[in-house]
Design a protein around this motif. Structure first.
Motif, short mmCIF file in Angstrom:
data_model
loop_
_atom_site.label_atom_id
_atom_site.label_comp_id
_atom_site.label_asym_id
_atom_site.label_seq_id
_atom_site.Cartn_x
_atom_site.Cartn_y
_atom_site.Cartn_z
N UNK A 118 0.83 -1.20 0.00
CA UNK A 118 0.00 0.00 0.00
C UNK A 118 0.87 1.25 0.00
N UNK A 119 1.93 1.23 0.79
CA UNK A 119 2.81 2.38 0.88
C UNK A 119 3.57 2.62 -0.42
N UNK A 120 4.12 1.56 -1.01
CA UNK A 120 4.87 1.70 -2.25
C UNK A 120 3.98 2.16 -3.40
N UNK A 121 2.75 1.69 -3.40
CA UNK A 121 1.80 2.16 -4.42
C UNK A 121 1.56 3.65 -4.27
N UNK A 122 1.51 4.11 -3.03
CA UNK A 122 1.35 5.55 -2.78
C UNK A 122 2.56 6.32 -3.28
N UNK A 123 3.76 5.81 -3.00
CA UNK A 123 4.99 6.50 -3.43
C UNK A 123 5.05 6.62 -4.95
N UNK A 124 4.52 5.63 -5.65
CA UNK A 124 4.54 5.66 -7.11
C UNK A 124 3.76 6.85 -7.67
N UNK A 125 2.78 7.33 -6.91
CA UNK A 125 1.92 8.39 -7.43
C UNK A 125 2.39 9.80 -7.11
N UNK A 126 3.50 9.95 -6.38
CA UNK A 126 3.97 11.28 -5.99
C UNK A 126 4.55 12.02 -7.20
N UNK A 127 4.21 13.30 -7.29
CA UNK A 127 4.67 14.13 -8.41
C UNK A 127 5.53 15.29 -7.92
N UNK A 128 6.30 15.85 -8.83
CA UNK A 128 7.09 17.05 -8.55
C UNK A 128 6.66 18.13 -9.53
N UNK A 129 6.04 19.18 -8.99
CA UNK A 129 5.51 20.26 -9.83
C UNK A 129 4.62 19.72 -10.94
N UNK A 130 3.79 18.74 -10.59
CA UNK A 130 2.86 18.17 -11.55
C UNK A 130 3.45 17.08 -12.43
N UNK A 131 4.75 16.84 -12.32
CA UNK A 131 5.41 15.84 -13.17
C UNK A 131 5.47 14.49 -12.46
N UNK A 132 4.99 13.46 -13.13
CA UNK A 132 5.06 12.11 -12.58
C UNK A 132 6.52 11.70 -12.43
N UNK A 133 6.89 11.18 -11.26
CA UNK A 133 8.29 10.81 -11.02
C UNK A 133 8.54 9.33 -11.29
N UNK A 134 7.70 8.48 -10.73
CA UNK A 134 7.92 7.05 -10.89
C UNK A 134 7.70 6.64 -12.35
N UNK A 135 8.62 5.86 -12.87
CA UNK A 135 8.49 5.36 -14.23
C UNK A 135 9.26 6.17 -15.25
N UNK A 136 9.80 7.30 -14.83
CA UNK A 136 10.58 8.12 -15.77
C UNK A 136 12.01 7.63 -15.92
#
Length: 319
Positions: A279-297
């Motif tokens: 649950x926690x890691x799934x939440x971390x995947x959705x965090x953005x920086x200034x609207x930019x998706x971070x996870x997966x880049x």
């Protein structure tokens, strides 16, 4: 410190709160589990005491004041001849150990059918019994227990191990009764069972105002009854004004979850292989920086199961 922006993230075994006037968005991320050990000094005797769910709360509400109380003798016949008074060494009201112990003692009273309102469920309760003394620090509590006979305190498993193994000290950790009647030591195995059997249907582990995950008394066989969770706190809307710092903070947290050896070095248990971590890691995947998706880049971002979309082969990505 986190809500003020001074730090990227913080950690505590208390339910984390922020001033009502502050609008910062914080979340609690369960990071690792530890246990509270009931440590005591029986005048240098290294005999293990069993603390039942009936006896332990009554020690900490002042009902049981002597080692030969019938509730203790019932599970420890050798205490029948020990007429000494119990001196409780307590920590401050706001320490995580105190807060979590009070929560679990209230749970024990509930499962044991305590008549009336459990004193531990009363808001603001603190150990005020006449047979108690306060220790300013964990180390001070350990020194008192290690050197003064007939004392008793509560320490996390790492602190208890350090103090009870210290040269010249005479303290030992007791066993605590599970809801099924068995008595358990605080071990990595009993802590792991507690973490693995948290009822996720009753838990919102990502609510900063929800303290349900800080103290556990899990009914699964073999789960240590005095288990406590340490949470990380982050502001997902603004971990750092720096893109690089934000990315590496998240990578560190992810790496910590997926490498339990960091927790285990101090006798703690990682939540990395539990539903809590998913649950926690799934939440971390959705965090953005200034609207930019971070996870997966990044091609180096791992999947929750620990594998990679593009695994490395001899230092080069295979994808």
């Amino acid at each position: 410190m986190v809500y003020s922006g001074q730090y990227n993230f913080g950690a505590d075994d208390l339910a984390i709160t922020i001033p009502e006037s502050n609008t910062t968005h914080l979340v609690a991320l369960p990071a690792l589990a530890g246990g509270l050990v009931i440590a005591y000094n029986l005048n240098a005797a290294k005999t293990v005491v069993k603390f039942s769910r009936k006896a332990l709360p009554r020690i900490f509400d002042g009902t049981i004041t002597h080692w030969n109380h019938p509730y203790l003798v019932a599970d420890n016949p050798f205490l029948a001849t020990v007429t000494a008074a119990i001196t409780i060494v307590k920590r401050s009201k706001t320490t995580g150990s105190t807060v979590n112990l009070i929560k679990i003692l209230a749970m024990m009273d509930k499962t044991e059918g305590y008549a009336g309102v459990s004193p531990f469920s009363v808001p603001g309760y603190y150990f005020s019994m006449n047979n108690s003394v306060a220790a300013a620090t964990t180390s001070a509590a350990g020194v008192i227990i290690g050197s003064i006979p007939w004392t008793l305190t509560y320490l996390n498993q790492y602190e208890a191990t350090q103090q009870c193994l210290a040269a010249g000290f005479n303290c030992i950790g007791g066993m605590v009764q599970h809801v099924d009647g068995t008595f358990l030591n605080c071990t990595t195995q009993s802590l792991s069972i507690a973490v693995a059997n948290v009822d996720m249907k009753k838990l919102d582990s990502l609510n900063i105002y929800n303290s349900t995950l800080s103290a556990l008394d899990v009914s699964a066989p073999g789960a240590y009854p005095l288990t406590a969770i340490c949470n990380w706190a982050i502001n997902p809307d603004s971990i750092s004004p720096s893109y690089v710092d934000t990315v590496w903070t998240l990578r560190f947290m992810w790496y910590f979850f997926k490498h339990p050896e960091f927790s285990e070095q101090l006798g703690y248990v990682s939540v990395g292989n539990s539903e809590i971590a998913t649950k926690t890691l799934t939440f971390l995947k959705g965090i953005k920086f200034n609207g930019q998706q971070l996870y997966g880049n990044s091609i180096c971002d791992p999947l929750i199961n620990g594998s990679y979309t593009n695994p490395c082969v001899h230092g080069y990505c295979a994808g």
